[in-house]
Design a protein around this motif. Structure first.
Motif, PDB file in Angstrom:
ATOM      1  N   GLN A  17     -19.938  38.207 -31.292  1.00 33.07           N
ATOM      2  CA  GLN A  17     -19.161  38.299 -32.679  1.00 33.07           C
ATOM      3  C   GLN A  17     -19.605  39.608 -33.262  1.00 33.07           C
ATOM      4  N   THR A  18     -20.708  40.192 -33.176  1.00 30.33           N
ATOM      5  CA  THR A  18     -20.821  41.615 -33.749  1.00 30.33           C
ATOM      6  C   THR A  18     -19.569  42.643 -33.216  1.00 30.33           C
ATOM      7  N   TYR A  19     -19.355  42.495 -32.107  1.00 37.32           N
ATOM      8  CA  TYR A  19     -18.109  43.324 -31.891  1.00 37.32           C
ATOM      9  C   TYR A  19     -16.552  42.946 -32.463  1.00 37.32           C
ATOM     10  N   LYS A  20     -16.619  41.719 -32.449  1.00 44.56           N
ATOM     11  CA  LYS A  20     -15.453  41.245 -32.999  1.00 44.56           C
ATOM     12  C   LYS A  20     -15.199  41.363 -34.644  1.00 44.56           C
ATOM     13  N   SER A  21     -16.387  41.322 -35.246  1.00 42.64           N
ATOM     14  CA  SER A  21     -16.451  41.348 -36.684  1.00 42.64           C
ATOM     15  C   SER A  21     -16.233  43.039 -36.874  1.00 42.64           C
ATOM     16  N   ILE A  22     -16.548  43.990 -36.158  1.00 44.17           N
ATOM     17  CA  ILE A  22     -16.411  45.080 -36.299  1.00 44.17           C
ATOM     18  C   ILE A  22     -15.021  45.565 -36.110  1.00 44.17           C
ATOM     19  N   HIS A  23     -14.593  45.231 -35.168  1.00 46.71           N
ATOM     20  CA  HIS A  23     -13.026  45.303 -34.892  1.00 46.71           C
ATOM     21  C   HIS A  23     -12.122  44.661 -35.679  1.00 46.71           C
ATOM     22  N   ALA A  24     -12.479  43.583 -36.562  1.00 47.49           N
ATOM     23  CA  ALA A  24     -11.801  42.895 -37.491  1.00 47.49           C
ATOM     24  C   ALA A  24     -11.915  43.494 -38.553  1.00 47.49           C
ATOM     25  N   VAL A  25     -12.921  44.422 -39.087  1.00 50.85           N
ATOM     26  CA  VAL A  25     -13.148  45.215 -40.113  1.00 50.85           C
ATOM     27  C   VAL A  25     -13.512  44.275 -41.231  1.00 50.85           C
ATOM     28  N   GLU A  26     -14.605  43.271 -40.838  1.00 56.20           N
ATOM     29  CA  GLU A  26     -15.082  42.439 -41.555  1.00 56.20           C
ATOM     30  C   GLU A  26     -16.244  43.386 -42.610  1.00 56.20           C
ATOM     31  N   ASN A  27     -16.545  42.491 -43.752  1.00 54.85           N
ATOM     32  CA  ASN A  27     -17.502  43.180 -44.726  1.00 54.85           C
ATOM     33  C   ASN A  27     -18.806  43.473 -43.774  1.00 54.85           C
ATOM     34  N   TYR A  28     -19.512  44.534 -44.162  1.00 55.02           N
ATOM     35  CA  TYR A  28     -20.895  44.958 -43.615  1.00 55.02           C
ATOM     36  C   TYR A  28     -21.796  43.871 -43.731  1.00 55.02           C
ATOM     37  N   GLU A  29     -21.793  43.064 -44.747  1.00 54.28           N
ATOM     38  CA  GLU A  29     -22.806  41.965 -44.718  1.00 54.28           C
ATOM     39  C   GLU A  29     -22.570  41.088 -43.642  1.00 54.28           C
ATOM     40  N   VAL A  30     -21.148  40.588 -43.430  1.00 53.72           N
ATOM     41  CA  VAL A  30     -21.020  39.873 -42.281  1.00 53.72           C
ATOM     42  C   VAL A  30     -21.528  40.470 -40.845  1.00 53.72           C
ATOM     43  N   ILE A  31     -21.105  41.904 -40.754  1.00 53.59           N
ATOM     44  CA  ILE A  31     -21.454  42.370 -39.529  1.00 53.59           C
ATOM     45  C   ILE A  31     -23.017  42.272 -39.479  1.00 53.59           C
ATOM     46  N   VAL A  32     -23.644  42.525 -40.426  1.00 58.83           N
ATOM     47  CA  VAL A  32     -25.340  42.428 -40.604  1.00 58.83           C
ATOM     48  C   VAL A  32     -25.637  40.962 -40.040  1.00 58.83           C
ATOM     49  N   GLU A  33     -25.208  39.953 -40.575  1.00 53.98           N
ATOM     50  CA  GLU A  33     -25.598  38.499 -40.236  1.00 53.98           C
ATOM     51  C   GLU A  33     -25.204  38.454 -38.566  1.00 53.98           C
ATOM     52  N   HIS A  34     -24.098  38.687 -38.073  1.00 52.71           N
ATOM     53  CA  HIS A  34     -23.908  38.333 -36.675  1.00 52.71           C
ATOM     54  C   HIS A  34     -24.588  39.346 -35.953  1.00 52.71           C
ATOM     55  N   THR A  35     -25.071  40.577 -36.204  1.00 48.98           N
ATOM     56  CA  THR A  35     -26.006  41.375 -35.634  1.00 48.98           C
ATOM     57  C   THR A  35     -27.439  40.856 -35.427  1.00 48.98           C
ATOM     58  N   LEU A  85     -28.766  49.878 -33.742  1.00 52.67           N
ATOM     59  CA  LEU A  85     -28.147  50.801 -34.329  1.00 52.67           C
ATOM     60  C   LEU A  85     -26.988  50.410 -34.998  1.00 52.67           C
ATOM     61  N   ILE A  86     -26.275  49.493 -34.913  1.00 53.80           N
ATOM     62  CA  ILE A  86     -25.126  48.659 -35.372  1.00 53.80           C
ATOM     63  C   ILE A  86     -25.985  47.977 -36.742  1.00 53.80           C
ATOM     64  N   LEU A  87     -26.861  47.431 -36.646  1.00 60.26           N
ATOM     65  CA  LEU A  87     -27.633  46.816 -37.688  1.00 60.26           C
ATOM     66  C   LEU A  87     -28.268  47.780 -38.705  1.00 60.26           C
ATOM     67  N   GLU A  88     -28.811  48.670 -38.209  1.00 61.00           N
ATOM     68  CA  GLU A  88     -29.300  49.797 -39.403  1.00 61.00           C
ATOM     69  C   GLU A  88     -28.111  50.361 -40.163  1.00 61.00           C
ATOM     70  N   PHE A  89     -26.984  50.897 -39.387  1.00 59.23           N
ATOM     71  CA  PHE A  89     -26.022  51.419 -40.158  1.00 59.23           C
ATOM     72  C   PHE A  89     -25.303  50.573 -40.910  1.00 59.23           C
ATOM     73  N   SER A  90     -25.055  49.258 -40.701  1.00 62.65           N
ATOM     74  CA  SER A  90     -24.090  48.111 -41.558  1.00 62.65           C
ATOM     75  C   SER A  90     -24.995  47.933 -42.593  1.00 62.65           C
ATOM     76  N   GLU A  91     -26.568  47.748 -42.501  1.00 60.76           N
ATOM     77  CA  GLU A  91     -27.188  47.592 -43.867  1.00 60.76           C
ATOM     78  C   GLU A  91     -27.310  48.661 -44.806  1.00 60.76           C
ATOM     79  N   ALA A  92     -27.204  49.968 -44.103  1.00 61.49           N
ATOM     80  CA  ALA A  92     -27.179  50.965 -45.105  1.00 61.49           C
ATOM     81  C   ALA A  92     -25.561  51.014 -45.788  1.00 61.49           C
TER      82      ALA A  92
END
Length: 101
Positions: free
Chosen positions: A20-38, A90-97
């Protein structure tokens, strides 16, 4: 629709496309959503027997993704699991920032 951040695009290339993290990134979802999935997927990837929110095991996801050609090669699967955890971190740290900005 926006474009995928180049850094996230690079990191996401190191995780299975079925996550889901991959899918969220490529759907250009909000960073908060990416953080939760990650976070959810990192928790599951603590072991090969971990279970993702969709019910699949980490072992099955890695095998489906072709991460390790030999199903019996547990060392290979575990190395792939560790690599995916590193990329998710790495995805989590970047997305949280980015979510803080």
């Amino acid at each position: 629709m926006g474009t995928v951040h180049p850094i996230l695009n690079e990191y996401s290339g190191q995780i299975p496309k079925s996550l889901q993290t991959y899918k969220s990134i490529h759907a250009v979802e909000n960073y908060e959503v990416i953080v939760e999935h990650t976070k959810q997927e990192m928790a599951a990837f603590r072991s090969l027997d971990g279970v993702l929110p969709d019910g699949r095991t980490v072992r099955d996801v890695l095998k489906e993704s072709g991460c390790e050609e030999s199903i019996e090669d547990m060392d290979g699967l575990d190395k792939d699991r560790i690599r995916v955890v590193g990329a998710l971190n790495l995805i989590l740290e970047f997305s949280e920032a980015m979510a803080e900005d």
